[in-house]
Design a protein around this motif. Structure first.
Motif, PDB file in Angstrom:
ATOM      1  N   LEU A 174       0.818  -1.077   0.071  1.00  0.00           N
ATOM      2  CA  LEU A 174      -0.169  -0.014   0.036  1.00  0.00           C
ATOM      3  C   LEU A 174       0.735   1.299   0.171  1.00  0.00           C
ATOM      4  O   LEU A 174       2.018   1.279   0.631  1.00  0.00           O
ATOM      5  CB  LEU A 174      -0.775   0.128   1.408  1.00  0.00           C
ATOM      6  N   SER A 175       0.398   2.276  -0.739  1.00  0.00           N
ATOM      7  CA  SER A 175       0.920   3.468  -0.512  1.00  0.00           C
ATOM      8  C   SER A 175       0.162   4.234   0.148  1.00  0.00           C
ATOM      9  O   SER A 175      -1.188   4.193   0.080  1.00  0.00           O
ATOM     10  CB  SER A 175       1.011   4.277  -2.016  1.00  0.00           C
ATOM     11  N   LEU A 176       0.485   5.272   1.254  1.00  0.00           N
ATOM     12  CA  LEU A 176      -0.405   5.816   2.071  1.00  0.00           C
ATOM     13  C   LEU A 176      -0.114   7.374   1.919  1.00  0.00           C
ATOM     14  O   LEU A 176       1.092   7.922   1.794  1.00  0.00           O
ATOM     15  CB  LEU A 176       0.086   5.528   3.562  1.00  0.00           C
ATOM     16  N   THR A 177      -1.096   8.238   1.692  1.00  0.00           N
ATOM     17  CA  THR A 177      -1.100   9.937   1.807  1.00  0.00           C
ATOM     18  C   THR A 177      -1.765  10.329   3.050  1.00  0.00           C
ATOM     19  O   THR A 177      -2.184   9.341   3.933  1.00  0.00           O
ATOM     20  CB  THR A 177      -1.687  10.351   0.611  1.00  0.00           C
ATOM     21  N   MET A 178      -1.917  11.751   3.429  1.00  0.00           N
ATOM     22  CA  MET A 178      -2.629  12.081   4.515  1.00  0.00           C
ATOM     23  C   MET A 178      -3.918  11.734   4.529  1.00  0.00           C
ATOM     24  O   MET A 178      -4.762  11.571   3.332  1.00  0.00           O
ATOM     25  CB  MET A 178      -2.403  13.489   4.483  1.00  0.00           C
ATOM     26  N   PRO A 179      -4.591  11.487   5.609  1.00  0.00           N
ATOM     27  CA  PRO A 179      -4.065  11.394   7.120  1.00  0.00           C
ATOM     28  C   PRO A 179      -3.547  10.237   7.682  1.00  0.00           C
ATOM     29  O   PRO A 179      -3.685  10.274   8.902  1.00  0.00           O
ATOM     30  CB  PRO A 179      -5.133  12.170   7.751  1.00  0.00           C
ATOM     31  N   LEU A 180      -3.007   9.343   6.705  1.00  0.00           N
ATOM     32  CA  LEU A 180      -2.794   8.078   7.205  1.00  0.00           C
ATOM     33  C   LEU A 180      -1.233   7.764   7.773  1.00  0.00           C
ATOM     34  O   LEU A 180      -0.878   6.457   8.311  1.00  0.00           O
ATOM     35  CB  LEU A 180      -3.289   6.945   6.403  1.00  0.00           C
ATOM     36  N   LYS A 181      -0.261   8.598   7.390  1.00  0.00           N
ATOM     37  CA  LYS A 181       1.062   8.019   7.571  1.00  0.00           C
ATOM     38  C   LYS A 181       1.537   7.818   8.924  1.00  0.00           C
ATOM     39  O   LYS A 181       2.331   6.838   9.299  1.00  0.00           O
ATOM     40  CB  LYS A 181       1.981   9.173   7.011  1.00  0.00           C
TER      41      LYS A 181
ATOM     42  N   VAL B 271       3.485   0.589   2.969  1.00  0.00           N
ATOM     43  CA  VAL B 271       3.483  -0.799   3.591  1.00  0.00           C
ATOM     44  C   VAL B 271       3.647  -1.979   2.568  1.00  0.00           C
ATOM     45  O   VAL B 271       3.169  -1.915   1.480  1.00  0.00           O
ATOM     46  CB  VAL B 271       2.056  -0.992   4.236  1.00  0.00           C
ATOM     47  N   VAL B 272       4.357  -2.744   2.859  1.00  0.00           N
ATOM     48  CA  VAL B 272       4.818  -4.036   2.201  1.00  0.00           C
ATOM     49  C   VAL B 272       4.617  -5.180   2.828  1.00  0.00           C
ATOM     50  O   VAL B 272       4.756  -5.300   4.006  1.00  0.00           O
ATOM     51  CB  VAL B 272       6.444  -3.913   1.899  1.00  0.00           C
ATOM     52  N   PHE B 273       3.529  -6.035   2.181  1.00  0.00           N
ATOM     53  CA  PHE B 273       3.060  -7.269   2.731  1.00  0.00           C
ATOM     54  C   PHE B 273       3.899  -8.358   2.219  1.00  0.00           C
ATOM     55  O   PHE B 273       4.385  -8.664   1.334  1.00  0.00           O
ATOM     56  CB  PHE B 273       1.462  -7.523   2.424  1.00  0.00           C
TER      57      PHE B 273
END
Length: 274
Positions: free
Chosen positions: A57-64, A87-89
């Motif tokens: 997953l790539s995360l942008t605001m507001p999740l970082k 996030v790498v699984f």
């Protein structure tokens, strides 16, 4: 395999254009990448519901920052910066990392910006923390942070302490006294720095994280005085390149194809509707 970018709002994200171009160039025709609207409240349930077909997953605001307690392992860099945008699984575990720092370093290096002897960062959010870490990686051991309210500098000040970087905090009404620097980094939203253009115009180099519309008024003012200007797109590109490497386990990432796809997406969005 599947991957996605999460955030709120997410419709504006360039990540799908960048990652899909990478998959196409790498021959990963069975890989999918999408944008998913997700806020902090919905993040635990979404991540918990992902199956083995998910690569990352790539995360942008507001999740970082919100994602950190949900991870099994977190890189030292992400811990220092206080946020993970990746996030790498792998083997049933969730590993968090930060590629924003890499993206900023690469953007500055690509533009020929030498490691600065002094720098001023505008804004105090998560991107400011990544910028501080990037400058630290380039050898800078002290910087100035400019915020509207000193209380907003707390998290970035904690990042500086973890990095071992001396940080001076100043407010925008004193901006004129902290511009004798090699580089100004603006992490302010589009339009928010327009009124600062005349003050900042004389700096040797500006990195403005805004990528559209480009150039910003701030960047145009610096360029008009002969300064070097770097927009936010190269940062987005290079952080995505690193994400693709991490999620696919491959290093043959087609950077120029991703660059072309990202630029085409920006132009397409700016074009008037017929």
């Amino acid at each position: 395999m599947r991957a996605a970018v999460l955030g709120s709002p997410i419709a504006h994200s360039l990540s799908p254009s960048l990652h899909r171009a990478a998959y196409e160039g790498m021959g990963l025709h069975d890989w999918r990448y999408e944008a998913i609207e997700c806020d902090e409240a919905g993040l635990p349930g979404l991540i918990g519901g992902l199956g083995p077909e998910w690569a990352g997953l790539s995360l942008t605001m507001p999740l970082k920052r919100a994602v950190l307690p949900l991870l099994d392992t977190v890189s030292e860099l992400a811990l220092r910066v206080g946020g993970a945008n990746t996030v790498v699984f792998s083997a049933g575990a969730r590993h968090g990392d930060n590629t924003d720092v890499h993206g900023i370093v690469q953007a500055l290096t690509e533009a020929g910006v030498a490691p600065p002897r002094a720098a001023t960062i505008l804004g105090g959010g998560a991107t400011a923390a990544s910028a501080l870490a990037a400058l630290h990686e380039m050898g800078l051991d002290e910087a100035t942070l400019v915020v509207r309210d000193r209380a907003r500098a707390g998290e970035t000040a904690e990042v500086a302490e973890r990095l071992g970087t001396a940080l001076t905090v100043q407010t925008f009404d004193k901006l004129d006294i902290v511009l004798d620097v090699d580089l100004v980094v603006s992490t302010l939203p589009a339009g928010a720095a327009d009124g600062l253009a005349d003050l900042v115009a004389g700096v040797p180099a500006l990195f403005d994280v805004v990528y559209a519309p480009w150039p910003t008024r701030l960047a145009a003012a610096v360029a008009a005085r002969g300064g070097t200007t770097i927009g936010g797109f190269p940062m987005l590109l290079h952080q995505a390149v690193r994400q693709v490497e991490m999620m696919t386990g491959r290093t043959d990432v087609p950077v120029e194809a991703m660059r072309a796809a990202g630029k085409a997406a920006i132009v397409s969005r700016a074009a008037p509707e017929s």
